[in-house]
Motif scaffolding. Structure first.
Motif, mmCIF file in Angstrom:
data_model
loop_
_atom_site.group_PDB
_atom_site.id
_atom_site.type_symbol
_atom_site.label_atom_id
_atom_site.label_comp_id
_atom_site.label_asym_id
_atom_site.label_seq_id
_atom_site.Cartn_x
_atom_site.Cartn_y
_atom_site.Cartn_z
ATOM 1 N N TRP A 8 0.834 -1.209 0.000
ATOM 2 C CA TRP A 8 0.000 0.000 0.000
ATOM 3 C C TRP A 8 0.870 1.262 0.000
ATOM 4 O O TRP A 8 0.537 2.247 -0.655
ATOM 5 N N GLU A 9 1.968 1.222 0.750
ATOM 6 C CA GLU A 9 2.854 2.388 0.786
ATOM 7 C C GLU A 9 3.497 2.624 -0.573
ATOM 8 O O GLU A 9 3.632 3.777 -1.011
ATOM 9 N N LYS B 41 0.884 4.147 -2.823
ATOM 10 C CA LYS B 41 0.619 5.548 -2.479
ATOM 11 C C LYS B 41 1.722 6.458 -3.008
ATOM 12 O O LYS B 41 1.437 7.547 -3.532
#
Length: 305
Positions: free
Chosen positions: A44-45, A48
């Motif tokens: 997810w990082e 993002k």
């Protein structure tokens, strides 16, 4: 068939490398009595960061862009020369272990050059520390690999790892093998900026090494750096797992499962180490890395005597 097996290993490494960070974080959280971050948090990082735009200083040159690109590409290429326990590499030739080691060295050089390109004295300090410590870690890595080459009388990593089956661990060569493994474990922790050499989560100016070099990177550039770091974790981990995982069945599924299990256990061990000890003082880190070279030298002496 051998090339296909190596391609599967490389594909799984590309897909699962960030998951090693999750296992380390969850292990540390278990020691602290916490639940820990979600398993897919590293992914997810990365997603993002890829959605953001990069910000560049007016003082930087195209050299600044070279760090993230080469820092991710070099360990990605190294994957194709590395076996995973009994799973052969995609590409194998005599002396490929030297190329794999210096692909990692190329990634480090470009990261350091990118940090210097910012003109920041703070990032220059971190780059100086990185160069100093890597100069001590590289001899240990090459000496450990040379001892494995001398032990198996083979020059490619695939053939070296194929010769390190269960019989070696219970033979007279076991002490040398364990010394080489201990040296590679120290190199693994140092090169991946893990405790006790560095703390990837710290933002204390006086102790930062790797993280200080990437402070000016943002957006997709920072995503490449973080993903390249996870690939490097897998690359160096696969060397250690190849030594300590004696499964050489010749069956792709069994060997692959044993190798992946070894990578999981190595990530858990890393989390245990980081939970059980503090970061070393900067003045003690060179001594720690010199100890790795001594262990690797002893392993080589035991093999050739």
């Amino acid at each position: 068939m051998l090339a296909f097996s190596g391609l599967i290993h490389a594909a799984l490494a590309i897909l699962l490398a960030p998951l090693l960070l999750s296992i380390i974080h969850r292990t540390k959280a278990a020691f602290a009595g916490r639940r820990g971050q979600p398993w897919l948090q590293p992914y997810w990082e990365l997603g993002k960061l890829l959605q953001k735009s990069a910000v560049y200083s007016h003082t930087t040159t195209p050299l600044f862009l070279l760090g993230p690109i080469v820092g991710c590409t070099a360990p990605l290429l190294a994957l194709f020369f590395l076996p995973l326990a009994g799973v052969p590499a995609f590409v194998s030739f005599p002396g490929d272990f030297v190329l794999a080691a210096y692909l990692l060295g190329l990634a480090r050089f470009c990261t350091v050059a990118s940090a210097w390109d910012t003109g920041s004295s703070f990032e220059g300090m971190g780059a100086s520390r990185e160069v100093c410590f890597s100069a001590l870690a590289e001899p240990a890595l090459l000496l450990a690999l040379t001892s494995l080459v001398a032990l198996t009388h083979r020059l490619s990593l695939t053939e070296v790892m194929a010769g390190l089956g269960h019989g070696v661990l219970v033979s007279a060569a076991a002490p040398a093998l364990l010394l080489a493994a201990a040296a590679l474990l120290i190199v693994f922790l140092a090169e991946n900026a893990r405790i006790p050499v560095d703390d990837p989560t710290t933002h204390l100016e006086l102790t930062m090494i790797h993280e200080v070099m990437v402070l000016d990177h943002s957006g997709p550039d920072l995503a490449l750096i973080q993903y390249g770091a996870s690939l490097k974790l897998w690359v160096l981990g696969s060397l250690l797992v190849g030594i300590l995982t004696p499964v050489r069945s010749g069956n792709l599924a069994v060997d692959l499962a044993a190798g992946l299990a070894g990578m999981v256990l190595l990530a858990v061990l890393t989390g245990c180490i980081e939970s059980g000890m503090a970061r070393l003082r900067l003045l003690r880190v060179p001594q720690f890395l010199i100890a790795a070279s001594i262990l690797a030298t002893l392993a080589l002496v035991l093999v050739v005597r």
